[in-house]
Design a protein around this motif. Structure first.
Motif, PDB file in Angstrom:
ATOM      1  N   HIS A 285      38.988  28.714  51.000  1.00 27.37           N
ATOM      2  CA  HIS A 285      39.039  27.833  49.847  1.00 27.37           C
ATOM      3  C   HIS A 285      38.029  28.230  48.718  1.00 27.37           C
ATOM      4  N   HIS A 286      36.792  28.154  48.987  1.00 28.75           N
ATOM      5  CA  HIS A 286      35.940  28.438  48.213  1.00 28.75           C
ATOM      6  C   HIS A 286      35.868  29.776  47.449  1.00 28.75           C
ATOM      7  N   LEU A 287      36.391  30.877  48.206  1.00 32.20           N
ATOM      8  CA  LEU A 287      36.531  32.197  47.659  1.00 32.20           C
ATOM      9  C   LEU A 287      37.659  31.919  46.456  1.00 32.20           C
ATOM     10  N   LEU A 288      38.864  31.391  46.907  1.00 30.25           N
ATOM     11  CA  LEU A 288      39.830  31.282  46.071  1.00 30.25           C
ATOM     12  C   LEU A 288      39.729  30.316  44.762  1.00 30.25           C
ATOM     13  N   ALA A 289      38.877  29.185  44.919  1.00 36.67           N
ATOM     14  CA  ALA A 289      38.577  28.236  43.957  1.00 36.67           C
ATOM     15  C   ALA A 289      37.694  28.962  42.933  1.00 36.67           C
ATOM     16  N   LEU A 290      36.689  29.634  43.465  1.00 38.01           N
ATOM     17  CA  LEU A 290      35.668  30.314  42.388  1.00 38.01           C
ATOM     18  C   LEU A 290      36.267  31.526  41.777  1.00 38.01           C
ATOM     19  N   PHE A 291      36.927  32.325  42.518  1.00 44.71           N
ATOM     20  CA  PHE A 291      37.445  33.855  42.125  1.00 44.71           C
ATOM     21  C   PHE A 291      39.113  33.939  41.787  1.00 44.71           C
ATOM     22  N   ARG A 292      39.470  32.678  41.960  1.00 40.16           N
ATOM     23  CA  ARG A 292      41.045  32.848  41.501  1.00 40.16           C
ATOM     24  C   ARG A 292      41.190  31.636  40.413  1.00 40.16           C
ATOM     25  N   PHE A 293      40.993  30.483  40.850  1.00 44.80           N
ATOM     26  CA  PHE A 293      41.435  29.204  40.229  1.00 44.80           C
ATOM     27  C   PHE A 293      40.536  28.884  38.955  1.00 44.80           C
ATOM     28  N   LEU A 294      39.212  28.992  39.085  1.00 46.65           N
ATOM     29  CA  LEU A 294      38.206  29.003  38.134  1.00 46.65           C
ATOM     30  C   LEU A 294      38.182  29.827  36.841  1.00 46.65           C
ATOM     31  N   PRO A 295      38.576  31.153  37.285  1.00 48.58           N
ATOM     32  CA  PRO A 295      38.947  32.266  36.181  1.00 48.58           C
ATOM     33  C   PRO A 295      40.185  31.658  35.405  1.00 48.58           C
ATOM     34  N   ALA A 296      41.066  31.073  36.152  1.00 48.24           N
ATOM     35  CA  ALA A 296      42.228  30.760  35.499  1.00 48.24           C
ATOM     36  C   ALA A 296      42.286  29.551  34.686  1.00 48.24           C
ATOM     37  N   ILE A 297      41.365  28.561  35.075  1.00 48.56           N
ATOM     38  CA  ILE A 297      41.026  27.432  34.182  1.00 48.56           C
ATOM     39  C   ILE A 297      40.535  27.962  32.997  1.00 48.56           C
ATOM     40  N   ILE A 298      39.568  28.909  32.876  1.00 50.41           N
ATOM     41  CA  ILE A 298      38.920  29.309  31.565  1.00 50.41           C
ATOM     42  C   ILE A 298      40.002  30.155  30.964  1.00 50.41           C
ATOM     43  N   ALA A 300      43.193  29.790  30.689  1.00 53.67           N
ATOM     44  CA  ALA A 300      43.840  28.688  30.374  1.00 53.67           C
ATOM     45  C   ALA A 300      43.292  28.000  28.975  1.00 53.67           C
ATOM     46  N   ALA A 301      42.224  27.434  29.039  1.00 52.37           N
ATOM     47  CA  ALA A 301      41.522  26.807  28.052  1.00 52.37           C
ATOM     48  C   ALA A 301      41.477  27.900  26.841  1.00 52.37           C
ATOM     49  N   MET A 302      41.265  29.123  26.976  1.00 53.52           N
ATOM     50  CA  MET A 302      41.154  30.172  25.904  1.00 53.52           C
ATOM     51  C   MET A 302      42.710  30.460  25.417  1.00 53.52           C
ATOM     52  N   GLY A 303      43.898  29.909  25.765  1.00 56.05           N
ATOM     53  CA  GLY A 303      45.034  30.179  25.254  1.00 56.05           C
ATOM     54  C   GLY A 303      45.542  31.659  25.814  1.00 56.05           C
ATOM     55  N   SER A 304      44.933  32.493  26.706  1.00 53.73           N
ATOM     56  CA  SER A 304      45.266  33.715  27.177  1.00 53.73           C
ATOM     57  C   SER A 304      46.495  33.784  27.769  1.00 53.73           C
ATOM     58  N   ASN A 305      47.103  34.956  27.601  1.00 50.94           N
ATOM     59  CA  ASN A 305      48.357  35.328  28.074  1.00 50.94           C
ATOM     60  C   ASN A 305      48.283  36.305  29.448  1.00 50.94           C
ATOM     61  N   SER A 306      47.083  35.852  30.090  1.00 52.24           N
ATOM     62  CA  SER A 306      46.880  36.671  31.317  1.00 52.24           C
ATOM     63  C   SER A 306      48.021  36.557  32.377  1.00 52.24           C
ATOM     64  N   ALA A 307      48.175  37.781  32.967  1.00 49.81           N
ATOM     65  CA  ALA A 307      49.260  37.694  34.066  1.00 49.81           C
ATOM     66  C   ALA A 307      48.970  36.726  35.243  1.00 49.81           C
ATOM     67  N   LEU A 308      47.626  36.599  35.502  1.00 57.45           N
ATOM     68  CA  LEU A 308      47.190  35.496  36.553  1.00 57.45           C
ATOM     69  C   LEU A 308      47.631  34.176  36.265  1.00 57.45           C
ATOM     70  N   LEU A 309      47.850  33.859  35.128  1.00 57.34           N
ATOM     71  CA  LEU A 309      48.189  32.345  34.899  1.00 57.34           C
ATOM     72  C   LEU A 309      49.963  32.102  35.136  1.00 57.34           C
ATOM     73  N   ALA A 310      50.525  33.406  35.241  1.00 58.25           N
ATOM     74  CA  ALA A 310      51.966  33.196  35.834  1.00 58.25           C
ATOM     75  C   ALA A 310      52.024  33.315  37.303  1.00 58.25           C
ATOM     76  N   GLU A 311      51.171  33.605  37.910  1.00 55.24           N
ATOM     77  CA  GLU A 311      51.260  33.337  39.453  1.00 55.24           C
ATOM     78  C   GLU A 311      51.637  32.242  39.786  1.00 55.24           C
TER      79      GLU A 311
END
Length: 356
Positions: A285-298, A300-311
């Motif tokens: 859970h720490h691995l995913l929270a820090l290295f998957r969900f935390l980048p996604a939060i940033i 999303a706040a930047m208005g990115s169209n990264s493919a990660l956000l579509a997962e």
């Protein structure tokens, strides 16, 4: 480039001498003009005697400062301020000053300083991050623990965000120009709602820099270091479960206060036998929270169209955390970290994705 290694220190009598020597004595002569600024945070165990000895052995290369405010941020911030003062006295512009963040219980590989300098010259405006390895003696003495880490991590590593989206920075192996540090707002303190200090100070500074100016992180794999694994030996279950990430005190007291002490090798054998399910789950859970969900939060706040956000799992996780604006997170980057880590306790269902 005028270079300073800033090294906070608190009761490191067994490690600080070697940490300083490893920076000052690499082969190749790439640290001949490096100055190490050690900021003591109130040591009482003989650390100052060790520092007096190495200062005598390397005249003019080491400066020992005192910072009485305890914590991670005050000594690092003081060390950078000392470096800035020295650079000013030498009439060296901030853009020609490189700050290497270091730790007193870490040994730096030969060539570390030169690798960081080379990267800084080719990547102005970036934060630099070196590579971390396990001390060879630890791997040789505790191969079962190493196997336990690798076994768990390999199951989820494919789910981590792309390297360019990663926002976690290892405090002990990073570097930046003084001019960038100033423009980013420097290192700063933040607290949780219950008054606990939020650590991960360089990660928070980097999140602010990325949100405000798109600052990139550049990996410098040739700049290698070996942090001591004493925390693993002291409390293998807690270190394993949290990846060594500095959690807030309230969380540690609530989750880990009832954990019994364990020998590192006995604990590792239990992991591999499937008997440490809570510790394994928390590590995943720490691995995913820090290295998957935390980048996604940033992102999303930047208005990115990264493919990660579509997962699907990422999109679902983002629905579970507060929707925060870019300026809000730039002002209080700890919120992003707390939101990501909060999923572990409040929404464990967010981590029930299919492993790839």
């Amino acid at each position: 480039m005028l270079t300073f290694a800033v090294m906070p220190c608190l009761d490191e009598v067994d490690y600080v001498g070697e940490a300083v020597r490893s920076l000052l004595e690499p082969t190749g002569g790439d640290s001949s003009d490096l100055m190490v600024i050690v900021v003591d945070n109130g040591s009482t165990d003989g650390t100052l005697d060790v520092l007096a000895d190495v200062t005598h052995r390397y005249p003019g290369r080491i400066m020992v400062e005192a910072e009485h405010r305890r914590g991670y941020v005050p000594p690092r911030r003081r060390g950078v301020a000392v470096a800035a003062r020295i650079a000013s006295e030498m009439s060296v512009p901030d853009c020609d000053v490189l700050i290497l963040q270091s730790d007193a219980d870490t040994t730096y590989r030969s060539g570390y300083v030169g690798a960081m300098r080379g990267a800084a010259a080719s990547a102005p405006g970036a934060i630099l991050e070196g590579s971390i390895g396990r001390p060879p003696t630890f791997e040789a003495e505790h191969p079962t623990y190493v196997e336990a880490e690798r076994t768990v991590d390999s199951a989820v590593e494919s789910l981590e965000a792309a390297d360019e989206d990663d926002v976690v920075v290892d405090d002990k192996v990073c570097a930046y120009r003084l001019s960038d540090y100033i423009s980013w707002g420097g290192l700063f303190e933040e607290w949780s709602d219950v008054g606990d200090p939020i650590h991960a100070e360089t990660t928070r500074m980097f999140i602010r820099a990325r949100l405000r100016g798109g600052t990139p992180k550049v990996r410098v794999n040739r700049a290698g270091a070996f942090p001591s694994r004493r925390r693993v030996l002291e409390n293998p279950r807690y270190h394993f479960a949290t990846l060594g990430f500095p959690r807030e005190r309230a969380w540690a007291d609530r989750v880990a206060s009832g954990w019994s002490a364990s020998d590192v090798d006995a604990f590792a054998r239990m992991v591999l036998a499937g008997h440490e399910r809570q510790a394994v789950a928390l590590r995943v859970h720490h691995l995913l929270a820090l290295f998957r969900f935390l980048p996604a939060i940033i992102l999303a706040a930047m208005g990115s169209n990264s493919a990660l956000l579509a997962e699907p799992d990422v999109a679902a996780a983002l629905e579970l955390v507060p929707r925060r604006k870019r300026d809000e997170l730039a002002e209080r980057p700890a919120l992003a970290i707390l939101d990501a880590l909060g999923l572990i306790d409040e929404h464990p269902e967010a981590f029930q994705m299919e492993m790839r």
